[in-house]
Scaffold this motif. Structure first.
Motif, PDB file in Angstrom:
ATOM      1  N   THR A  83     -17.800 -59.031  95.919  1.00  0.00           N
ATOM      2  CA  THR A  83     -18.211 -58.523  97.232  1.00  0.00           C
ATOM      3  C   THR A  83     -19.722 -58.637  97.402  1.00  0.00           C
ATOM      4  O   THR A  83     -20.208 -59.044  98.465  1.00  0.00           O
ATOM      5  N   ASP A  84     -20.476 -58.300  96.350  1.00  0.00           N
ATOM      6  CA  ASP A  84     -21.933 -58.391  96.409  1.00  0.00           C
ATOM      7  C   ASP A  84     -22.396 -59.837  96.559  1.00  0.00           C
ATOM      8  O   ASP A  84     -23.355 -60.122  97.283  1.00  0.00           O
ATOM      9  N   HIS A  85     -21.712 -60.771  95.903  1.00  0.00           N
ATOM     10  CA  HIS A  85     -22.053 -62.191  96.031  1.00  0.00           C
ATOM     11  C   HIS A  85     -21.862 -62.654  97.472  1.00  0.00           C
ATOM     12  O   HIS A  85     -22.704 -63.378  98.013  1.00  0.00           O
ATOM     13  N   ALA A  86     -20.774 -62.233  98.096  1.00  0.00           N
ATOM     14  CA  ALA A  86     -20.526 -62.604  99.496  1.00  0.00           C
ATOM     15  C   ALA A  86     -21.620 -62.034 100.406  1.00  0.00           C
ATOM     16  O   ALA A  86     -22.081 -62.705 101.337  1.00  0.00           O
ATOM     17  N   GLN A  87     -22.073 -60.821 100.131  1.00  0.00           N
ATOM     18  CA  GLN A  87     -23.148 -60.219 100.931  1.00  0.00           C
ATOM     19  C   GLN A  87     -24.470 -60.945 100.673  1.00  0.00           C
ATOM     20  O   GLN A  87     -25.270 -61.122 101.592  1.00  0.00           O
ATOM     21  N   HIS A  88     -24.700 -61.388  99.458  1.00  0.00           N
ATOM     22  CA  HIS A  88     -25.938 -62.093  99.116  1.00  0.00           C
ATOM     23  C   HIS A  88     -26.067 -63.394  99.921  1.00  0.00           C
ATOM     24  O   HIS A  88     -27.174 -63.797 100.268  1.00  0.00           O
ATOM     25  N   ARG A  89     -24.949 -63.999 100.242  1.00  0.00           N
ATOM     26  CA  ARG A  89     -24.981 -65.237 101.032  1.00  0.00           C
ATOM     27  C   ARG A  89     -25.648 -65.020 102.390  1.00  0.00           C
ATOM     28  O   ARG A  89     -26.261 -65.938 102.928  1.00  0.00           O
ATOM     29  N   THR A  90     -25.532 -63.837 102.941  1.00  0.00           N
ATOM     30  CA  THR A  90     -26.146 -63.564 104.252  1.00  0.00           C
ATOM     31  C   THR A  90     -27.604 -63.146 104.140  1.00  0.00           C
ATOM     32  O   THR A  90     -28.334 -63.199 105.127  1.00  0.00           O
ATOM     33  N   SER A  91     -28.047 -62.730 102.947  1.00  0.00           N
ATOM     34  CA  SER A  91     -29.424 -62.241 102.815  1.00  0.00           C
ATOM     35  C   SER A  91     -30.322 -63.112 101.939  1.00  0.00           C
ATOM     36  O   SER A  91     -31.521 -62.832 101.837  1.00  0.00           O
TER      37      SER A  91
END
Length: 103
Positions: A83-91
């Motif tokens: 989940t954190d990796h997916a969020q990192h893609r946006t930031s």
């Protein structure tokens, strides 16, 4: 006199159409797209998930060219890292241009 082909002699080529035989008899040649064309895209972030099977601890490894390198073992922690990796893609600053954004 035998009617079987001699294995030392190449088989005759027929003009019956079909695919060209280039490599060996029975191996059709095909025109493939040029895989060396550069469309400008580059991988920036990677996520490796290992869930080997019953009784083995799953794990996840997330890394990015911006310097991110995280590892998690265990089902709950691996799911959180995914989940954190997916969020990192946006930031991630390498994936998202900061030019023109308010500070």
């Amino acid at each position: 006199m035998t009617t079987r082909p001699n294995p030392a002699k190449p088989a005759p080529i027929s003009d019956s159409g079909g695919a060209l035989r280039v490599v060996a008899e029975g191996v059709p040649s095909a025109v493939r797209p040029d895989l060396l064309l550069d469309d400008g895209r580059r991988p920036v972030a990677w996520l490796h998930i290992a869930a080997p099977g019953r009784g083995i601890t799953p794990s996840a490894h997330s890394w990015c060219q911006c310097g991110r390198d995280l590892f998690a073992a265990g089902q709950a922690r691996a799911l959180a890292l995914i989940t954190d990796h997916a969020q990192h893609r946006t930031s991630c600053p390498l994936r998202n241009s900061q030019e023109g954004k308010a500070a």
